[in-house]
Scaffold this active site. Structure first.
Site, PDB file in Angstrom:
ATOM      1  N   CYS A 207      20.134 -15.780  55.952  1.00 57.40           N
ATOM      2  CA  CYS A 207      21.233 -16.375  57.160  1.00 57.40           C
ATOM      3  C   CYS A 207      22.729 -14.962  56.742  1.00 57.40           C
ATOM      4  O   CYS A 207      22.929 -14.864  57.954  1.00 57.40           O
ATOM      5  CB  CYS A 207      22.229 -17.591  56.265  1.00 57.40           C
ATOM      6  SG  CYS A 207      22.247 -16.954  54.391  1.00 57.40           S
TER       7      CYS A 207
ATOM      8  N   SER B  66      -7.776 -30.865  35.998  1.00 62.14           N
ATOM      9  CA  SER B  66      -8.705 -29.304  36.543  1.00 62.14           C
ATOM     10  C   SER B  66      -8.575 -28.343  35.358  1.00 62.14           C
ATOM     11  O   SER B  66      -8.814 -29.280  33.935  1.00 62.14           O
ATOM     12  CB  SER B  66      -7.560 -28.264  37.549  1.00 62.14           C
ATOM     13  OG  SER B  66      -6.048 -28.314  36.183  1.00 62.14           O
TER      14      SER B  66
ATOM     15  N   CYS C 238      21.789 -21.756  54.869  1.00 62.10           N
ATOM     16  CA  CYS C 238      21.048 -20.904  54.899  1.00 62.10           C
ATOM     17  C   CYS C 238      19.497 -21.428  55.663  1.00 62.10           C
ATOM     18  O   CYS C 238      18.647 -22.338  54.982  1.00 62.10           O
ATOM     19  CB  CYS C 238      20.309 -19.933  54.085  1.00 62.10           C
ATOM     20  SG  CYS C 238      18.714 -18.845  54.650  1.00 62.10           S
TER      21      CYS C 238
ATOM     22  N   LYS D 194     -18.435 -27.227  28.753  1.00 55.14           N
ATOM     23  CA  LYS D 194     -18.624 -28.533  28.585  1.00 55.14           C
ATOM     24  C   LYS D 194     -18.572 -29.060  26.491  1.00 55.14           C
ATOM     25  O   LYS D 194     -19.941 -28.827  26.726  1.00 55.14           O
ATOM     26  CB  LYS D 194     -18.254 -29.342  29.544  1.00 55.14           C
ATOM     27  CG  LYS D 194     -18.431 -29.348  30.928  1.00 55.14           C
ATOM     28  CD  LYS D 194     -18.456 -30.514  31.899  1.00 55.14           C
ATOM     29  CE  LYS D 194     -17.929 -29.775  33.028  1.00 55.14           C
ATOM     30  NZ  LYS D 194     -18.386 -30.878  33.932  1.00 55.14           N
TER      31      LYS D 194
ATOM     32  N   ASP E 156      -7.948 -15.837  43.126  1.00 55.57           N
ATOM     33  CA  ASP E 156      -8.040 -16.408  42.748  1.00 55.57           C
ATOM     34  C   ASP E 156      -7.840 -15.256  41.450  1.00 55.57           C
ATOM     35  O   ASP E 156      -6.907 -16.232  39.936  1.00 55.57           O
ATOM     36  CB  ASP E 156      -9.550 -17.407  42.250  1.00 55.57           C
ATOM     37  CG  ASP E 156      -9.793 -18.151  42.754  1.00 55.57           C
ATOM     38  OD1 ASP E 156      -8.818 -18.079  43.186  1.00 55.57           O
ATOM     39  OD2 ASP E 156     -10.742 -18.752  42.747  1.00 55.57           O
TER      40      ASP E 156
ATOM     41  N   LYS F 154     -19.860 -23.265  37.813  1.00 54.28           N
ATOM     42  CA  LYS F 154     -18.766 -23.105  39.111  1.00 54.28           C
ATOM     43  C   LYS F 154     -18.091 -23.279  40.015  1.00 54.28           C
ATOM     44  O   LYS F 154     -17.845 -22.201  41.092  1.00 54.28           O
ATOM     45  CB  LYS F 154     -17.170 -22.596  37.992  1.00 54.28           C
ATOM     46  CG  LYS F 154     -15.882 -23.443  38.158  1.00 54.28           C
ATOM     47  CD  LYS F 154     -15.091 -22.630  37.854  1.00 54.28           C
ATOM     48  CE  LYS F 154     -13.040 -23.424  37.844  1.00 54.28           C
ATOM     49  NZ  LYS F 154     -12.478 -22.835  39.709  1.00 54.28           N
TER      50      LYS F 154
ATOM     51  N   CYS G   8      18.580 -15.572  47.771  1.00 59.23           N
ATOM     52  CA  CYS G   8      19.855 -15.840  48.451  1.00 59.23           C
ATOM     53  C   CYS G   8      21.185 -16.764  48.610  1.00 59.23           C
ATOM     54  O   CYS G   8      20.071 -17.489  47.718  1.00 59.23           O
ATOM     55  CB  CYS G   8      19.714 -16.247  50.199  1.00 59.23           C
ATOM     56  SG  CYS G   8      20.945 -16.715  50.713  1.00 59.23           S
TER      57      CYS G   8
ATOM     58  N   CYS H 297      20.047 -11.762  53.009  1.00 54.13           N
ATOM     59  CA  CYS H 297      18.943 -12.218  53.937  1.00 54.13           C
ATOM     60  C   CYS H 297      19.165 -11.599  54.294  1.00 54.13           C
ATOM     61  O   CYS H 297      19.743 -11.825  55.786  1.00 54.13           O
ATOM     62  CB  CYS H 297      19.516 -13.564  53.379  1.00 54.13           C
ATOM     63  SG  CYS H 297      18.472 -14.855  53.577  1.00 54.13           S
TER      64      CYS H 297
END
Length: 716
Positions: free
Chosen positions: A428, A88, A449, A305, A39, A124, A443, A421
């Site tokens: 690849c 959210s 790839c 709030k 978090d 929370k 890449c 890569c």
């Protein structure tokens, strides 16, 4: 925090990277229940994004993380649209952040600087958000948050949770026609430990026993079961913190409605308090923080709030979060361990992400073994190499952030980032490069790839994009290996391989028929989802919607890209003009040509770059040969300004500029920052200057604030 970018170009590039990173980690947390970072690390990315947006407001992206909510549903449960979005929360990390939140509320509502803003405060809880819909007092539907607009239907699973009543008591607050109670499904710490112990005891092979990493993941995994009897066997609880759609609200304050929800029989935190002033709210934060370790459930902060619901209504929301609420997060926890090796993951956009593999260590009660190292610059800053002792920081979930390297042995060779890569990690072998102004190394292989091809195709059929049921990661991998699928259009030719598929192990008549039917059902896909599914850089689902609001037709995107390509080709540097100034001038011209608020040159260039490549044009045309997306229709409240472009200028006397913009967008209008030939209406207050003058020169209609208030009132 590290210093801010110095130029618009640097800021735009970093905002693009942050949008991509945050969207990825949102999916890992909300959709997959398998976070890759802590978090604290996630919050640091969000804070960095916010700081750059504050310094460069003209560069705020349409797909900015500040405008996103959660992530798409996981896929194995049916999805249902929320009656009202499940937002959210924005985060604060200090008393000053919370004081600034209260200041923003005062400024938005045009209150006096010393006006009291009554708040509520509550823990929370770290669980899975859920909305419970009651009609005529009976539970009829339960949805997870999902992406905030659409959640997963977990009704039958929720019915097994003892804390959640099947019917509302008639003597509670009456029997409203509709009452949506929202809260958190969680697992208590003691129950979590007992569940892991039971799973271990029941496993035939203890080494392969399913073990949940933490109570939050255990709760999420238990609630999202296909079989409700599995959910019933898990010790899930519920704690209410709010509401969604309600036919008649039982109060005019947050405290009153929460009190009514408690009276209906829903558990509400004993630590909920309100209404309180700012200093009292901060004091409650400290009290809750001291009790954190002794609480029966995990929490990662305190939520404040605004108590007055009429103020909440006026404040509204911005992007992914309400303006009337904020989460005050707790500080992170730390531990030390050894970095054993560094692996490279190749993402669907080609980005090479270094991942630290760690000696297992317990941080805050959770065993962690991995951490992202972000990019080559972060590795250089830390100076980390396999074998180093490192300090980890965790603030609420599984994978922590490496914040310090304790081993600074100058005689040992530094770990170097790969220049190609990495084949050993599914790549690849193509050259890996860092574009100008970028920190990420990518890449250059594109669809050739293997790592990118699989991830791009998985993204194309994912829940947030085309949402084709039955085309999961393993199935995509199987079809790629068979050579049946190399680009998106190939998915719609899988019916050609029906007999060969039936002959393969694990496929039956029913499963093949279901897959092919699911593919056929997407022949006329939502245009925004289809565009998002192509994985063009900087074009998330919000940006895709904003582009198609203007263009309406999916096919028009190619025309827009060609116009931008022609614009770039036609512009040449002025005599003696510096390279950076020229690039800025080109970017400004591109943004003006697109003409969509919050969509700038980064999106325009990405679209043009995509169509500039012949193989991408082939992918595009091959796809349009097999799908026919209908015109994109925007649902908006009908008003006399629906579909029009508005500009506010001068001083507004009865409402703030933010509130005015929110009103306009709610009426289906678009708010632009400057007056142009595409402007339909200008709302001018006292002190209006150059914008008003330009509107008069162009013959654009101009009204005052009182006339605007009448338009808003007429639409209600």
């Amino acid at each position: 925090m590290e210093s801010l970018p110095r130029t618009d170009e640097e800021a735009a590039a970093e905002l693009a990277r942050l949008a991509e990173q945050i969207a990825h980690h949102n999916r890992r947390y909300h959709t997959d229940d398998a976070p890759e970072i802590s978090d604290a690390e996630f919050d640091a990315l969000v804070r960095r994004n916010g700081a750059i947006e504050a310094a460069f407001p003209d560069l705020i992206r349409a797909d900015s993380p500040s405008r996103q909510i959660g992530a798409a549903p996981s896929g194995h449960l049916s999805e249902v649209a929320h009656a009202l979005p499940m937002f959210s929360l924005n985060n604060g990390f200090s008393d000053e952040d919370i004081a600034e939140f209260v200041g923003r509320v005062r400024r938005f509502l045009a209150l006096a600087d010393d006006a009291r803003v009554p708040l509520t405060a509550e823990p929370k809880i770290d669980g899975l958000s859920c909305s419970l819909r009651y009609e005529q007092g009976r539970l009829v539907q339960a949805l997870t948050r999902g992406d905030g607009r659409v959640g997963e239907d977990v009704t039958e699973n929720v019915r097994t949770i003892a804390d959640i009543p099947a019917t509302l008591p008639a003597d509670g607050i009456g029997t409203p026609d509709v009452f949506e109670v929202r809260g958190e499904v969680y697992m208590a710490k003691a129950d979590f430990a007992a569940l892991n112990a039971r799973l271990l005891a029941e496993a035939a092979d203890p080494e392969k026993a399913r073990q949940f990493a933490n109570p939050r993941n255990a709760a999420a995994g238990s609630l999202r079961q296909k079989d409700a009897s599995v959910t019933a066997s898990r010790p899930l609880r519920f704690l209410a913190w709010g509401w969604g759609e309600v036919s008649v609200l039982p109060g005019e304050l947050q405290t009153q409605v929460i009190g009514a929800i408690r009276k209906l029989g829903f558990p509400v935190s004993d630590l909920f308090t309100g209404p309180v002033a700012l200093d009292e709210a901060l004091a409650q934060y400290r009290r809750i923080e001291t009790q954190r370790a002794d609480l029966p459930f995990d929490i990662d902060g305190v939520v404040y709030k605004v108590d007055r619901l009429d103020w909440q209504d006026r404040l509204g929301s911005v992007g992914r979060a309400p303006r009337w609420a904020i989460a005050h997060k707790f500080p992170a926890e730390k531990a030390q361990t050894t970095l054993e090796r560094i692996d490279i993951q190749v993402g669907r956009t080609g980005k090479l992400t270094p991942v630290a593999r760690l000696e297992p260590v317990t941080v805050g009660g959770v065993v962690v073994t991995n951490a992202t190292l972000h990019n080559a610059d972060e590795i250089a800053r830390l100076g980390v190499r396999p074998g180093d002792r490192v300090v980890l920081q965790r603030a609420g979930d599984v994978i922590p952030q490496i914040v310090e390297n304790l081993t600074r042995d100058v005689e040992r060779e530094l770990w170097t980032f790969p220049t190609h890569c990495p084949v050993e990690f599914g790549g690849c072998g193509s050259e890996a490069v860092r574009e100008e102004g970028e920190v990420d190394i990518r890449c250059t292989g594109g669809l050739i790839c293997p790592a990118q091809r699989q991830e791009r195709l998985r993204h194309f059929v994912s829940r947030g994009a085309l949402d084709i049921e039955g085309l999961g990661e393993k199935t995509i991998e199987e079809f790629i290996a068979l050579g049946w699928v190399r680009e998106p259009a190939d998915i719609f030719h899988l019916a050609d391989h029906r007999e060969a598929l039936l002959a393969r192990e694990g496929w039956q008549e029913k499963s093949v028929a279901n897959l092919l039917d699911a593919i056929e059902a997407k022949r006329s896909p939502d245009a925004a989802r289809l565009l998002f599914g192509l994985g063009i850089r900087h074009i998330g689902i919000v940006t895709a919607r904003d582009l198609l609001k203007r263009l309406e037709r999916f096919e028009a995107l190619e025309t827009l890209a060609d116009e931008i390509i022609a614009l770039r080709d036609a512009m040449t540097p002025a005599l003696g003009e510096e390279d950076q100034k020229f690039r800025n001038r080109v970017d400004k011209a591109i943004a003006e040509h697109i003409g969509i608020d919050n969509i700038g040159a980064a999106v325009g260039n990405a679209l043009a770059d995509f169509f500039h490549e012949p193989h991408n044009r082939k992918v595009w045309h091959d796809l349009l040969a097999v799908v026919s997306p209908p015109p994109f229709v925007v649902e908006a409240r009908e008003s006399e300004v629906s579909g029009k472009t508005l500009v506010f200028t001068g001083s507004l006397e009865t409402l703030s500029r933010d509130e005015a913009k929110a009103q306009a967008e709610a009426l289906g209008a678009r708010v632009a920052g400057s007056v142009s030939a595409r402007t339909d209406l200008v709302i001018a207050g006292p002190g209006a200057g150059s914008k008003l003058k330009k509107a008069e020169e162009l013959g654009i209609a101009v009204i005052d604030e009182a006339a605007w208030a009448q338009i808003v009132a007429a639409a209600r």
